[in-house]
Design a protein around this motif. Structure first.
Motif, mmCIF file in Angstrom:
data_model
loop_
_atom_site.group_PDB
_atom_site.id
_atom_site.type_symbol
_atom_site.label_atom_id
_atom_site.label_comp_id
_atom_site.label_asym_id
_atom_site.label_seq_id
_atom_site.Cartn_x
_atom_site.Cartn_y
_atom_site.Cartn_z
ATOM 1 N N VAL A 167 40.773 41.910 48.773
ATOM 2 C CA VAL A 167 40.059 43.160 49.011
ATOM 3 C C VAL A 167 41.004 44.346 48.954
ATOM 4 O O VAL A 167 40.694 45.392 48.371
ATOM 5 C CB VAL A 167 39.321 43.107 50.365
ATOM 6 C CG1 VAL A 167 38.776 44.485 50.737
ATOM 7 C CG2 VAL A 167 38.183 42.092 50.313
ATOM 8 N N GLU A 168 42.196 44.189 49.535
ATOM 9 C CA GLU A 168 43.146 45.290 49.574
ATOM 10 C C GLU A 168 43.693 45.642 48.189
ATOM 11 O O GLU A 168 44.228 46.731 47.985
ATOM 12 C CB GLU A 168 44.302 44.939 50.519
ATOM 13 C CG GLU A 168 45.221 43.821 50.037
ATOM 14 C CD GLU A 168 44.671 42.417 50.266
ATOM 15 O OE1 GLU A 168 45.378 41.447 49.933
ATOM 16 O OE2 GLU A 168 43.529 42.299 50.787
ATOM 17 N N GLY A 203 29.754 39.855 55.222
ATOM 18 C CA GLY A 203 30.703 40.885 55.635
ATOM 19 C C GLY A 203 31.828 41.048 54.639
ATOM 20 O O GLY A 203 32.254 42.178 54.337
ATOM 21 N N ARG A 204 32.327 39.929 54.111
ATOM 22 C CA ARG A 204 33.394 40.016 53.109
ATOM 23 C C ARG A 204 32.886 40.671 51.834
ATOM 24 O O ARG A 204 33.607 41.434 51.179
ATOM 25 C CB ARG A 204 33.959 38.624 52.823
ATOM 26 C CG ARG A 204 34.665 38.001 54.019
ATOM 27 C CD ARG A 204 35.471 36.769 53.641
ATOM 28 N NE ARG A 204 34.665 35.669 53.124
ATOM 29 C CZ ARG A 204 34.054 34.773 53.887
ATOM 30 N NH1 ARG A 204 34.126 34.856 55.214
ATOM 31 N NH2 ARG A 204 33.372 33.780 53.351
ATOM 32 N N ARG A 206 30.490 42.942 51.582
ATOM 33 C CA ARG A 206 30.361 44.384 51.797
ATOM 34 C C ARG A 206 31.726 45.061 51.790
ATOM 35 O O ARG A 206 31.884 46.182 51.268
ATOM 36 C CB ARG A 206 29.619 44.647 53.105
ATOM 37 C CG ARG A 206 28.115 44.327 53.024
ATOM 38 C CD ARG A 206 27.377 44.830 54.246
ATOM 39 N NE ARG A 206 27.710 44.049 55.431
ATOM 40 C CZ ARG A 206 27.041 42.982 55.842
ATOM 41 N NH1 ARG A 206 26.004 42.547 55.144
ATOM 42 N NH2 ARG A 206 27.395 42.334 56.942
ATOM 43 N N ALA A 207 32.736 44.377 52.336
ATOM 44 C CA ALA A 207 34.082 44.944 52.318
ATOM 45 C C ALA A 207 34.596 45.072 50.885
ATOM 46 O O ALA A 207 35.261 46.061 50.538
ATOM 47 C CB ALA A 207 35.025 44.062 53.143
ATOM 48 N N ALA A 208 34.295 44.087 50.047
ATOM 49 C CA ALA A 208 34.716 44.151 48.646
ATOM 50 C C ALA A 208 34.022 45.295 47.917
ATOM 51 O O ALA A 208 34.650 46.021 47.128
ATOM 52 C CB ALA A 208 34.431 42.817 47.963
ATOM 53 N N ASP A 210 32.874 48.027 49.281
ATOM 54 C CA ASP A 210 33.478 49.257 49.793
ATOM 55 C C ASP A 210 34.807 49.525 49.102
ATOM 56 O O ASP A 210 35.148 50.691 48.795
ATOM 57 C CB ASP A 210 33.683 49.161 51.305
ATOM 58 C CG ASP A 210 32.390 49.244 52.088
ATOM 59 O OD1 ASP A 210 31.370 49.671 51.513
ATOM 60 O OD2 ASP A 210 32.404 48.890 53.283
ATOM 61 N N ALA A 211 35.583 48.474 48.856
ATOM 62 C CA ALA A 211 36.876 48.637 48.184
ATOM 63 C C ALA A 211 36.684 49.124 46.755
ATOM 64 O O ALA A 211 37.472 49.943 46.252
ATOM 65 C CB ALA A 211 37.643 47.321 48.203
ATOM 66 N N ARG A 214 36.005 52.800 46.968
ATOM 67 C CA ARG A 214 37.246 53.559 47.215
ATOM 68 C C ARG A 214 38.086 53.653 45.959
ATOM 69 O O ARG A 214 38.652 54.716 45.658
ATOM 70 C CB ARG A 214 38.047 52.897 48.349
ATOM 71 C CG ARG A 214 37.396 52.967 49.707
ATOM 72 C CD ARG A 214 38.439 52.715 50.815
ATOM 73 N NE ARG A 214 39.196 51.482 50.608
ATOM 74 C CZ ARG A 214 38.803 50.264 50.988
ATOM 75 N NH1 ARG A 214 37.612 50.130 51.579
ATOM 76 N NH2 ARG A 214 39.569 49.222 50.786
#
Length: 219
Positions: A167-168, A203-204, A206-208, A210-211, A214
Motif C-alpha cells: 500500500v505504501e 479494510g485493506r 479501501r486503504a489501497a 485511498d493510496a 493519493r
C-alpha cells in the motif's frame, strides 16, 4: 505485432488497481472476490493456478455489471487463453511474454498483459501487441525508482507494476508513470486460507484505493 493492439480496460485505467487473487485453496475465492467488489475494487485478476478459478470467473462475469473487469492470470499457453475467454474473462495476464499467447488473446478479443522486467523484455512485449506490460517482479527490481528509470526511454509503453507492491508503494508507482498497479499478497494477505484475514480484506482494499487516490493527486 500479434494483431491489432487492444487498449487496457477502462476500469483498470480508471481505478488504477488490479487485485490479484492466488491461493492454494479456492474455498474462500468467491467470498474474497465479493468482498473486494463491495469495497470498490472493480478489476480482479483470478490466477489460473488457484483451485476453482475458472468456475469463479464464470460466476462473476455472469453477474458483473458495467464498471467491472474480471480477468485470468498466470496464463502461459494459448489453450489457457481459450479457457479464460470461455469463462467470460475480458483480459489475461502472464508472468512472461509468449507470442503465441498474445496472438490467441488478440484472436479471442482479450486484452493481454504479459510479464516482463528488463527494458529489452518490456519493449518486446509492447511490440508484440500488449495492451499494457506487467512489470514483474517490480518490487525486487527497485520499486518506483526502477519504473521511473524504465519509463524514461520507454515513455510510450503502458506499465502495470506487480510483485511486492505494498500500500505504501502505490503512490510512488503511479507518480513514476504506472497506468495501474497490481496487488496480490500485500492486499489479499491470507484471505483465501483464513477467515480472520478474509474479514480484514475490505479494510485493506479501501486503504489501497485511498493510496491510488493519493498517488494520482500527487499527495
Amino acid at each position: 505485432m500479434t494483431g491489432a493492439r487492444l487498449q487496457p480496460g477502462p476500469v483498470l485505467t480508471g481505478s488504477g488497481l488490479v487485485a490479484i487473487l492466488r491461493g492454494r485453496s479456492g474455498e474462500r475465492l468467491a467470498a474474497a472476490c465479493e468482498v473486494l467488489l463491495d469495497a470498490g475494487v472493480r478489476c480482479l485478476e483470478v490466477t489460473m493456478n488457484t483451485p476453482g478459478a475458472l468456475d469463479v470467473v464464470g460466476r462473476l462475469t455472469a453477474d458483473a455489471g458495467a464498471g467491472t473487469e474480471i480477468g485470468v492470470g498466470t496464463v502461459r499457453r494459448p489453450e489457457e487463453v481459450d479457457r479464460a475467454a470461455d469463462a467470460g474473462a475480458v483480459f489475461v495476464v502472464a508472468p512472461n511474454t509468449d507470442e503465441a499467447v498474445g496472438r490467441r488473446a488478440a484472436e479471442r478479443g482479450l486484452a493481454w498483459y504479459p510479464g516482463a522486467l528488463t527494458p529489452t523484455e518490456i519493449a518486446r512485449a509492447w511490440d508484440l501487441g500488449a495492451a499494457a506490460v506487467k512489470v514483474f517482479p517490480a518490487g525486487s527490481a527497485g520499486g518506483p525508482r526502477y519504473l521511473r528509470e524504465v519509463r524514461g526511454p520507454l515513455d510510450d509503453v503502458l506499465l502495470v507494476p506487480t510483485g511486492g507492491v505494498g500500500v505504501e508503494d502505490v503512490p510512488g508507482y503511479l507518480q513514476a508513470g504506472a497506468v495501474a498497479v497490481g496487488m496480490g499478497g500485500p492486499l489479499l494477505g491470507r484471505a483465501l486460507e483464513d477467515d480472520a484475514e478474509l474479514a480484514g480484506l475490505a479494510g485493506r482494499a479501501r486503504a489501497a484505493l485511498d493510496a491510488v487516490a493519493r498517488g494520482r493527486s500527487g499527495a
